[in-house]
Motif scaffolding. Structure first.
Motif, mmCIF file in Angstrom:
data_model
loop_
_atom_site.group_PDB
_atom_site.id
_atom_site.type_symbol
_atom_site.label_atom_id
_atom_site.label_comp_id
_atom_site.label_asym_id
_atom_site.label_seq_id
_atom_site.Cartn_x
_atom_site.Cartn_y
_atom_site.Cartn_z
ATOM 1 N N LYS A 67 -3.108 10.590 -14.624
ATOM 2 C CA LYS A 67 -1.816 10.068 -14.201
ATOM 3 C C LYS A 67 -0.832 11.175 -13.811
ATOM 4 O O LYS A 67 0.131 10.925 -13.114
ATOM 5 N N SER A 209 4.939 13.744 -24.490
ATOM 6 C CA SER A 209 4.791 14.652 -23.364
ATOM 7 C C SER A 209 5.887 15.710 -23.399
ATOM 8 O O SER A 209 6.955 15.471 -23.969
ATOM 9 N N GLY A 246 0.185 16.322 -23.675
ATOM 10 C CA GLY A 246 1.610 16.478 -23.953
ATOM 11 C C GLY A 246 2.091 17.901 -24.089
ATOM 12 O O GLY A 246 3.262 18.134 -24.410
ATOM 13 N N GLU A 280 -6.453 16.167 -23.746
ATOM 14 C CA GLU A 280 -6.116 15.452 -22.510
ATOM 15 C C GLU A 280 -4.889 16.051 -21.828
ATOM 16 O O GLU A 280 -3.860 15.385 -21.705
ATOM 17 N N ARG A 283 0.236 17.526 -17.482
ATOM 18 C CA ARG A 283 1.271 18.419 -16.979
ATOM 19 C C ARG A 283 0.883 19.897 -17.077
ATOM 20 O O ARG A 283 1.076 20.667 -16.139
ATOM 21 N N TYR A 377 3.442 14.517 -12.287
ATOM 22 C CA TYR A 377 4.409 13.416 -12.316
ATOM 23 C C TYR A 377 5.395 13.518 -11.154
ATOM 24 O O TYR A 377 6.575 13.205 -11.292
#
Ligand SMILES: *Cc1c(COP(=O)(O)O)cnc(C)c1O
Length: 423
Positions: A67, A209, A246, A280, A283, A377
């Motif tokens: 994402k 995050s 995160g 995972e 960013r 993002y």
């Protein structure tokens, strides 16, 4: 644009201009136009290598959080690097399959999966489906039964920790919708163990995050390990310990998240409990690898306030408005000196800004600017609000670049809409 291990050498100044690797950003703007996202393939590779190295001593595997940036070209690069993919929708599953990820490279999460998404996850034979409620566990069992298969599941646990990050990016305490309450999780593993068509294989959390300190992770790891110990004692064959993503990046000069502070407690859990750790990152891997290029359309003053109105805003880049996120903004071509200005977009919303009260060299109409840390993002959260075609995306490698998503056209804007005489 500097400040990160990947970023410093990647986005750099040369002859009074900003470059990405071996390409001046102005050349991309001239050929592709603005607004335009520019990603450095080399930066993604370097970030991945650095990340992997930090966990080299650990029984672990990286599942890139799709994402953060779902462009197929980047997914392909990330797959080639050896990462798996963490997806949260059937759409993301579709993208990663197109990019060559195998089922065993995929973890499927998300708080609200529809039946068709559970079916898609099962037929893709994903490694793990992360379940976020008792209802979902039962539904997955039914869906797997209908398909005469067995679903490998992890229960996403909400460990009840509160990292110091924006309220909208906290996901690990009970005032957020995510996961199963820590005190209910053991019962859910009991339930899962008794269901014929699910197989509990892992334990999962994702606490938020842009987290910069180790403390909330340590606490979450401690609480999850405690639960894992109890569950293992009941004879459930857990194999995976997924701590989510995160990991934060520096903003305003504070330090980037120190991956070593995570590797250490994970290593202890992994060796004590014999579990493979899953990470995972989203960013952390891709944000510093991207900038958003835009053009200053107008400069104007309202009283003593200076505004630079650009051709990009919250339609292309929502983070400043939505999360109050700070992103560095620099002229991409030869400007010096300093003034204070609001850098805003063209959208008819007061909340449409890239940066407020920023110290920046005085800009003129036609100047090119680069918004930093836009690789995560960014494009994925863009919209057609105000009927604006979405930006182009470009990948740079060495001294070459290629468009990996063409700029949307006016026709794209109305694709799928039907007038009555067409029905
Ligand atoms: C968003 C998300 C991530 C990635 O978060 P980053 O802050 O980009 O590292 C990882 N896991 C889950 C479950 C997520 O929802």
């Amino acid at each position: 644009m500097s400040g990160s291990s990947g970023g410093r050498s990647i986005f750099h100044e040369r002859d009074g201009e900003l470059w990405c690797e071996g390409v001046p950003l102005s050349r991309i703007a001239d050929e592709v136009g603005t607004p335009c996202y520019v990603y450095s393939e080399t930066a993604v590779r370097q970030r991945y290598e650095t990340f992997s190295a930090a966990f080299a001593g650990l029984d672990s595997r990286v599942f890139y959080s799709v994402k953060a940036n779902h462009n197929l070209a980047l997914l392909r690069v990330i797959r080639e690097l050896g990462a798996g993919a963490d997806v949260v929708s059937v759409g993301e599953l579709y993208r990663v399959q197109l990019s060559g990820f195998q089922g065993s490279d995929i973890v499927f999460g998300g708080v609200g999966k529809r039946v068709d998404e559970l079916e898609a996850a099962l037929s893709a034979e994903v490694l793990i489906i992360n379940v976020e409620s008792e209802g979902e566990l039962r539904r997955l069992n039914d869906v797997a039964a209908a398909g005469s298969t067995r679903a490998p599941v992890a229960i996403r646990v909400n460990p009840g920790v509160e990292p110091d990050t924006h309220a909208y990016t906290q996901t690990g305490h009970y005032r957020t919708k995510f996961g199963v309450a820590l005190e209910d999780a053991a019962d859910l593993y009991d339930l899962a163990a008794g269901l014929e068509h699910v197989e509990p294989v892992g334990i999962d959390a994702h606490i938020g995050s842009q987290i910069l300190t180790a403390a909330p992770y340590r606490e979450a790891i401690f609480r999850l390990a405690d639960l894992a110990r109890r569950v293992l004692k009941t004879g459930v064959g857990l194999r995976y310990f997924d701590i989510g993503g995160g990991y934060g990046l520096e903003q305003h000069g504070d330090a980037e998240f120190d991956l070593a502070t995570l590797a250490e407690p994970l290593g202890e859990v992994s060796s004590e409990l014999g579990l493979t750790c899953l990470l995972e990152p989203g960013r952390w891997l891709v944000a510093p690898a991207g900038v958003l290029l835009a053009t200053v359309l107008y400069t104007k003053r309202l009283g003593d306030r200076l505004y630079y109105v650009t051709d990009t805003g919250s339609n292309d880049f929502l983070r400043p408005s939505y999360y109050d996120a700070y992103h560095p903004i620099e002229p991409a071509r030869g400007r010096s000196g300093s003034t204070v200005a609001d850098i805003v977009g063209p959208i008819c919303e007061t909340g449409d800004f890239l940066g407020r009260e920023r110290s920046i060299p005085p800009l003129r109409e036609g100047d090119l600017i680069a918004v930093g840390y836009a690789g995560a993002y960014g494009f994925v959260m863009s919209s057609n609000y105000n009927s604006r075609p979405r930006a182009a995306e470009v990948v740079v490698r060495g001294d070459a670049f290629r468009v990996v998503r063409r700029r949307e056209t006016l026709e794209d804007l109305v694709t799928g809409e039907l007038l009555r005489d067409e029905q």
